[in-house]
Design an enzyme around this catalytic site. Structure first.
Site, PDB file in Angstrom:
ATOM      1  N   HIS A   1       0.930  -1.140  -0.188  1.00 17.14           N
ATOM      2  CA  HIS A   1      -0.010  -0.092  -0.321  1.00 17.14           C
ATOM      3  C   HIS A   1       0.881   1.367   0.151  1.00 17.14           C
ATOM      4  CE1 HIS A   1       0.524   1.041   4.107  1.00 17.14           C
ATOM      5  NE2 HIS A   1       0.686  -0.260   4.084  1.00 17.14           N
TER       6      HIS A   1
ATOM      7  N   ASP B   1      -1.537 -18.810  13.686  1.00 16.88           N
ATOM      8  CA  ASP B   1      -0.308 -19.610  14.685  1.00 16.88           C
ATOM      9  C   ASP B   1      -0.103 -18.938  15.974  1.00 16.88           C
ATOM     10  OD1 ASP B   1       2.873 -19.558  14.901  1.00 16.88           O
ATOM     11  OD2 ASP B   1       2.545 -20.216  13.281  1.00 16.88           O
TER      12      ASP B   1
ATOM     13  N   SER C   1       3.233  -4.689   6.841  1.00 20.92           N
ATOM     14  CA  SER C   1       2.930  -4.137   5.425  1.00 20.92           C
ATOM     15  C   SER C   1       3.675  -5.262   5.121  1.00 20.92           C
ATOM     16  CB  SER C   1       2.506  -2.795   5.638  1.00 20.92           C
ATOM     17  OG  SER C   1       1.329  -2.863   6.637  1.00 20.92           O
TER      18      SER C   1
END
Length: 417
Positions: A234, A353, A368
């Protein structure tokens, strides 16, 4: 006529009448069924036309069954290029004609490492304004000129640093300063009349501007074929305006994780990263699908195939993230939803997890760009966390990022264009 014969005749008429009513009921039933089927088929076709993508991707040399649910079509194993294909409902009713893009399989080296991001804006970004106390009272020169957010040039001279504006305004002698601004992709000229401060007698514009930004992110992949790396998935946006930062360039630098603020409902967590000495590359582009650039040295580790969008499936997968001093690690996730028509938020993922949940609480800022691997292929990158549920987040298709990296490496591309 004998009374018995009359009874027989009346009984026969009633029987015939009942049969007539039964036949009409059967006809009405089948008519209703036919109408319902027609409406259902029409609704199904209309839904498919809206929801199904207008474009599908296929790897050259391998055919594929494309579509979803009751909508299907078979794409042929044609050479690289494009062709049109008719998608049908239930294999019978035409829904729409979609474009099929056939491309060669891409191979990249997956990342997962933390890196530092240092961006320089193209011009300077206006992030606010303030009133100047003058002998005549408080004046906001920027507001009077109608300035909001945008790139700036002063009297035709490009602005690249904050003090370029203050220097030009101070030397104006109180005369109007012509500003070229860019807003919503369009350029326009405005005139700003500086105000003389009664505090230090200097002329001021009352503008708050930013010329750079910095942070950390995760490398998604390196493409050794074209020398480009991709990260974040992004854009880097300005912290005050929320606007995507238009950049003139930038640096990729070494970084390390020193800790983590764990995410919780209503409060996204964050990796505590610090810049380490040494630049490791330069940044070319900051856009809605990631940060792209070139590293001084690319890793010599093995490559992994990039999945096309139609190969990504709901189900088990893994992300590769650096959340502590141990470096990139694989963590289990599940892809719970796939959006075929979304430009950037292509998947919803959920962390499964327990090790990652214990360390970070789920997905946190700084993760990210973390690569997502499924069935031995790079399928996507983590982009956003759900604020009210840090175990969940959005991801983008790796194919989209790989295509952008390829575009950047093309001869016609110029940095920060």
């Amino acid at each position: 006529m004998p009374r018995g014969a009359e009874k027989i005749t009346v009984s026969a008429v009633r029987t015939k009448s009942k049969r007539g009513r039964s036949m009409k009921q059967i006809i009405r039933f089948f008519s209703a069924v036919a109408l319902m089927l027609s409406v259902g088929i029409f609704s199904c076709v209309a839904y498919g036309d809206i929801q199904l993508p207008d474009e599908y991707s296929v790897v050259a040399g391998s055919g594929a069954d494309i579509g979803e649910s009751v909508f299907s079509a078979s794409a042929s194993a044609s050479p690289q290029g494009e062709y049109e294909l008719e998608v049908k409902a239930f294999g019978v009713f035409p829904v729409k004609t979609a474009r099929v893009k056939v491309s060669q399989r891409r191979y990249v080296t997956v990342g997962g490492e933390i890196f530092g991001i240092r961006l320089y804006t193209r011009g300077v970004l206006i992030v606010g304004s303030e009133e100047i106390e003058t002998a005549s009272g408080a004046i906001d020169p920027a507001a009077r000129a109608g300035l909001k957010k945008g790139d700036l040039e002063i009297n035709g001279s490009p602005v690249s640093r904050n003090n370029d504006i203050s220097s030009a305004v101070e030397s104006s002698g109180g005369d109007e300063v012509e500003l070229l601004i860019e807003r919503a992709g369009k350029k326009q000229t405005v005139k700003l009349l500086p105000a003389r401060s009664k505090v230090d007698s200097k002329f001021k514009a009352g503008l708050w501007v930013r010329d750079s930004s910095a942070g950390i992110g995760t490398v998604t992949f390196y493409d050794r074929k074209n020398g480009i790396f991709a990260g974040l998935g992004h854009a880097v946006c300005d912290v005050d305006t929320g606007e995507e930062l238009p950049i003139s360039g930038g640096d990729a630098v070494n970084a390390a994780v020193k800790g983590c603020y764990k995410g919780k409902d209503g409060s996204p967590g964050e990796l505590c990263g610090v810049f380490a000495p040494g630049e490791i590359g330069e940044l070319y582009e900051n856009c809605g699908i990631g940060v792209y650039g070139a590293f001084s040295e690319l890793p010599k580790t093995g490559e992994m195939p990039v999945a096309i969008a139609d190969e990504v499936k709901t189900g088990k997968a893994q992300i590769i993230s650096t959340v502590d001093a141990n470096g990139p690690q694989y963590y289990d996730i599940e892809i719970t939803k796939i959006y075929t028509k979304s430009g950037q938020r292509n998947m919803i993922i959920e962390v499964r997890d327990k090790r990652l949940i214990e360390k970070t609480g789920g997905i946190v800022q700084g993760m990210s760009g973390s690569p997502i691997v499924q069935n031995g292929m790079l399928v996507g990158a983590v982009t956003h966390v759900f604020i009210n549920d840090p175990l969940k987040g959005y991801a983008i298709f790796a194919q989209t990022m790989a295509e952008e990296a390829e575009r950047i490496s093309s001869p016609g591309y110029s940095a920060a264009s």
